[in-house]
Design a protein around this motif. Structure first.
Motif, short mmCIF file in Angstrom:
data_model
loop_
_atom_site.label_atom_id
_atom_site.label_comp_id
_atom_site.label_asym_id
_atom_site.label_seq_id
_atom_site.Cartn_x
_atom_site.Cartn_y
_atom_site.Cartn_z
N SER A 82 -34.22 79.73 46.22
CA SER A 82 -33.89 80.95 46.97
C SER A 82 -32.78 81.73 46.27
O SER A 82 -32.73 82.95 46.39
CB SER A 82 -33.54 80.64 48.43
N ILE A 83 -31.90 81.03 45.53
CA ILE A 83 -30.92 81.78 44.72
C ILE A 83 -31.67 82.65 43.72
O ILE A 83 -31.37 83.82 43.54
CB ILE A 83 -29.97 80.81 43.99
N PRO B 283 -33.73 89.98 42.00
CA PRO B 283 -33.44 91.40 42.29
C PRO B 283 -32.41 91.99 41.33
O PRO B 283 -32.52 93.13 40.93
CB PRO B 283 -32.88 91.35 43.72
N LYS B 284 -31.40 91.19 40.95
CA LYS B 284 -30.36 91.71 40.06
C LYS B 284 -30.91 91.93 38.65
O LYS B 284 -30.35 92.71 37.88
CB LYS B 284 -29.19 90.71 40.00
N MET B 285 -31.97 91.23 38.31
CA MET B 285 -32.53 91.37 36.97
C MET B 285 -33.54 92.50 36.91
O MET B 285 -34.04 92.81 35.84
CB MET B 285 -33.22 90.07 36.55
N GLY C 51 -33.64 95.72 37.00
CA GLY C 51 -33.40 96.84 36.10
C GLY C 51 -33.75 96.49 34.66
O GLY C 51 -34.56 97.16 34.02
N VAL C 52 -33.15 95.41 34.17
CA VAL C 52 -33.40 95.05 32.77
C VAL C 52 -34.83 94.57 32.57
O VAL C 52 -35.42 94.77 31.52
CB VAL C 52 -32.42 93.98 32.25
N LEU C 53 -35.40 93.94 33.61
CA LEU C 53 -36.79 93.48 33.45
C LEU C 53 -37.75 94.67 33.37
O LEU C 53 -38.77 94.60 32.69
CB LEU C 53 -37.19 92.54 34.60
N THR C 54 -37.41 95.75 34.08
CA THR C 54 -38.23 96.97 33.95
C THR C 54 -38.22 97.44 32.50
O THR C 54 -39.27 97.74 31.92
CB THR C 54 -37.66 98.09 34.84
N ILE C 55 -37.00 97.49 31.91
CA ILE C 55 -36.90 97.90 30.51
C ILE C 55 -37.69 96.94 29.63
O ILE C 55 -38.45 97.35 28.75
CB ILE C 55 -35.43 97.95 30.08
N ALA C 56 -37.53 95.63 29.88
CA ALA C 56 -38.23 94.63 29.07
C ALA C 56 -39.73 94.83 29.16
O ALA C 56 -40.44 94.82 28.16
CB ALA C 56 -37.84 93.22 29.52
N GLU D 273 -38.60 99.46 48.05
CA GLU D 273 -38.98 98.66 49.21
C GLU D 273 -37.91 97.61 49.54
O GLU D 273 -37.61 97.35 50.69
CB GLU D 273 -40.28 97.92 48.90
N ASP D 274 -37.36 97.01 48.47
CA ASP D 274 -36.38 95.95 48.66
C ASP D 274 -35.07 96.44 49.25
O ASP D 274 -34.40 95.74 49.98
CB ASP D 274 -36.07 95.25 47.32
N ASN D 275 -34.71 97.69 48.91
CA ASN D 275 -33.38 98.14 49.30
C ASN D 275 -33.33 98.72 50.71
O ASN D 275 -34.30 99.14 51.24
CB ASN D 275 -32.89 99.21 48.31
#
Lengths: 265, 289
Positions: free
Chosen positions: B195-196, B203-205, B207-212, B287-289
Motif C-alpha cells: 500500500s505504500i 502517485p508521486k512517480m 510525473g516522471v513516469l509520464t515523461i519516461a 481523477e486521483d486528485n
C-alpha cells in the motif's frame, strides 16, 4: 532488504554481460575468436587497440564525434537556459503552444529530416563540417534541454528572484551570479542528457558528413561492410566508443545523484 | 504557481525559437513540398497533389511495417515500464552505493546506438557469442540471422537491455522526491509495503513516469540503428521497422515523393500516439486528485 540488494546485483550483472563479452573479444585475435570459444581471454593481445589508435582514419572519428558533441551541448545549454527561465517564470502570448511545439520536435523521426537537412546544409556549404552535425542535433536536444531545465527551475521558489531584484541585481547579473549556481545540478543532468543523445545519434551524423567530420559510429558501420567481419577490431572500436561516455558519467556522478535527488527531471 | 505576466519574455525564448525553426520548420516545409510533387531532376518537377499519399496509404509493405512497429513498441513498453520501476525500488537511497549504482545503470544509455547493435551482433552469435552459445547449449537451436522469431526475440531483448535503465533512472528520480515524512506517517498507520507503493510511491512517480513513457514510446517507435546493424531488417522483412523501411525508400530507391509522403504520415502517427498517451495520463492524474 537483503533480497532487494541481491536482485539489484543480479540485474547489474546481466547488464554487464554483453559489454564484458565485447571487451573479451577485443582482446583476442580474429583467428582465436573463430577457433576457440572461451569465457576468459587466454592469449591477450592489444593489436586491435593499437591499430585503432595509430590509424588516423580510425582515431579521427573519435575526435570528430567529441568536437560536434561538445559544440552541440554548448549551444543547447546556452540557448535553453534563458528559454527555460522564461517558460518557468513568465506567462506570455503563445507560451503553452510554443512549449508543446518544441516537444513535438523531439518526436520527429530523424529519418524524416534526412533529405531536407542534406539540402539545407548543402545550400549553406556546411556539409562535412562539425557545425552542421552539431546544429542538426539541436533539433532534438534543444527541446529536451528546455524541458528538463524548466522542471529544475520551477523547483526554485520565485521569492529568490524577487528578493534579488529588490536588492538591485540586474537581470543578467542575477541570472549568472545567483540563479545558475542554484540549479547547477540541473545543468549537470541536462548536459549529461544532451551529451548522451548527441553522442549516440548516427543517422543524421552519417548523412551530413563524408570524411572531414565523420563520426566514429559511422566509421564503424563502414568497416563492418568493407572488411567483412573483423570481430576483434570491431569489438575494440566498440569498447573505445564506450570510454568517453563512461568518463562523462564518472565526472557528473555527484551532480547526477544530486540532480535526481531534487526529483524533477 | 502563478507567473509574472510579461510578453517581453519572448526575447528569452527567441534563440531557441530561431534554432528550432531553422532545424525543424524549414526541413518540414521541404518535406511537404516533396510530398506533392513528382521529381525527375533539378528543375523538372510536376505537381501531383495527393497521389503519393494515396500510394503510401495503400502500400501493403507499409501496413506490415506499421503493424510490426506497433507490436514492438507496445511489447517493449509493457516490459520496460514495470521492470524499470522495480529496479528503481531496489536502488540504494544514499551514500557511495547510490552514486555507484547510478553510474553503472546509466552506462548502456551512453553507448552509440549502432555500437549497441554491434555488441549484440557479437553477443548473440550462435558460434562465437556468449548469449547465442548459451541458448544453443540449452538445446534450443537459436540463430537470429535465420529465423524471424529469433531475430525478433534478439531485437526485443536488446531494446529492453538498452532502455530499461532510462525508465529506472527516471523512476528513481521520482522516488527521491518523496519526503521522508510520508514514509513515517505510513509506518505509524501500519501500512504494508504494497500500500505504500500504491498510495505513496506510484502517485508521486506519475510525473516522471509520464515523461519516461513518452520518451520510451517515441524512441522505440523511431528505432533505426540497432536492428539495422543487427539484422539489416531481416531475415526477410521480419525486423523491418518503419524507419528502416523509410530509409530504404528514400535513400535506397531515391523515391523522394513517396518517401516524403511516408515521412509525413509517420510523423503524424507519432504525434497522434503521444497526444493520446499524454491526455490519457493527464486524465488519470486528474481523477486521483
Amino acid at each position: 532488504m537483503q533480497k532487494r540488494r541481491l536482485a539489484l546485483i543480479f540485474y547489474l550483472a546481466l547488464l554487464f554481460l554483453p559489454i564484458y563479452w565485447m571487451i573479451n573479444m577485443s582482446l583476442r585475435t580474429n583467428a582465436d575468436i573463430m577457433a576457440n570459444f572461451s569465457l576468459i581471454p587466454t592469449d591477450i593481445t592489444f593489436e586491435n587497440y593499437l591499430k585503432i589508435l595509430t590509424d588516423p582514419s580510425w582515431y579521427s572519428g573519435y575526435i570528430n564525434s567529441i568536437i560536434y558533441v561538445g559544440i552541440n551541448t554548448t549551444i543547447s545549454l546556452l540557448t535553453a537556459l534563458p528559454a527555460a527561465y522564461a517558460f518557468s517564470r513568465y506567462s506570455f502570448i503563445g507560451d503553452k503552444h510554443v512549449f508543446f511545439w518544441l516537444l513535438t520536435n523531439r518526436m520527429a523521426p530523424a529519418a524524416v529530416f534526412l533529405l531536407p537537412f542534406f539540402q539545407l546544409y548543402s545550400t549553406f556549404g556546411l556539409i562535412d563540417t562539425h557545425i552542421a552535425v552539431a546544429l542538426s542535433h539541436c533539433l532534438f536536444n534543444v527541446p529536451l534541454a528546455v524541458w528538463i531545465l524548466e522542471g529544475f527551475m520551477s523547483g526554485v521558489p520565485r521569492e529568490i528572484d524577487e528578493t534579488a531584484f529588490i536588492d538591485g541585481y540586474s537581470f543578467p547579473r542575477f541570472f549568472i551570479r545567483v540563479f545558475i549556481p542554484l540549479i547547477r545540478a540541473g545543468i549537470g543532468v541536462t548536459a549529461f542528457f544532451c551529451f548522451m543523445f548527441s553522442w549516440v545519434e548516427l543517422l543524421l551524423a552519417r548523412t551530413l558528413t563524408t570524411t572531414a567530420a565523420k563520426p566514429i559510429a559511422a566509421t564503424m558501420t563502414r568497416t563492418v561492410s568493407a572488411t567483412g567481419l573483423d570481430w576483434g577490431l570491431l569489438a575494440a572500436a566498440g569498447v573505445l566508443t564506450i570510454v568517453p561516455g563512461a568518463l562523462v558519467i564518472y565526472f557528473v556522478r555527484n551532480h547526477l545523484a544530486k540532480g535526481f535527488a531534487l526529483g524533477r527531471v | 504557481m502563478n507567473k509574472w505576466q510579461d510578453n517581453r519574455a519572448w526575447f528569452l525564448i527567441l534563440p531557441v525559437f530561431i534554432i528550432v525553426a531553422f532545424s525543424a520548420v524549414i526541413p518540414l516545409m521541404t518535406v511537404v513540398n516533396y510530398s506533392v510533387q513528382d521529381i525527375f531532376g533539378p528543375g523538372e518537377r510536376f505537381f501531383v497533389g495527393v497521389e503519393w499519399f494515396r500510394e503510401v496509404l495503400q502500400d501493403q509493405r507499409l501496413h506490415d511495417a506499421l503493424f510490426r512497429q506497433l507490436t514492438f513498441s507496445m511489447l517493449v513498453l509493457l516490459i520496460e515500464m514495470p521492470l524499470g520501476v522495480g529496479i528503481a525500488l531496489t536502488m540504494p537511497k544514499k551514500g557511495w552505493a547510490s552514486s555507484a549504482t547510478l553510474v553503472l545503470i546509466a552506462l548502456p544509455l551512453l553507448i552509440p546506438w549502432n555500437v549497441i547493435g554491434t555488441i549484440w551482433l557479437i553477443f548473440a552469435r550462435p558460434d562465437i557469442g556468449l548469449f547465442g552459445a548459451f541458448i544453443n547449449g540449452l538445446g534450443y537451436s537459436f540463430d537470429y540471422t535465420a529465423t524471424p522469431m529469433n531475430a525478433w526475440g534478439t531485437v526485443m531483448l536488446m531494446e529492453v537491455w538498452h532502455w530499461t535503465p532510462l525508465v529506472a533512472l527516471l523512476a528513481y528520480a521520482g522516488l527521491r522526491s518523496i519526503p521522508e515524512a510520508y514514509y513515517q506517517a505510513a509506518k505509524i498507520d501500519g501500512a504494508s509495503s504494497w500500500s505504500i507503493f500504491k498510495y505513496i510511491q506510484l502517485p508521486k512517480m506519475r510525473g516522471v513516469l509520464t515523461i519516461a513513457l513518452l520518451l520510451r514510446f517515441m524512441d522505440s517507435f523511431l528505432i533505426y540503428a540497432e536492428p539495422f546493424v543487427l539484422t539489416g531488417g531481416g531475415p526477410g522483412n521480419s525486423t523491418t521497422f518503419l524507419s528502416i523501411y523509410l530509409v530504404k525508400l528514400a535513400v535506397g530507391q531515391f523515391d523522394l515523393g513517396p518517401a516524403a509522403a511516408f515521412s509525413l504520415v509517420y510523423f503524424l502517427i507519432v504525434l497522434l500516439f503521444c497526444w493520446l498517451f499524454y491526455n490519457a495520463l493527464q486524465a488519470a492524474g486528474a481523477e486521483d486528485n
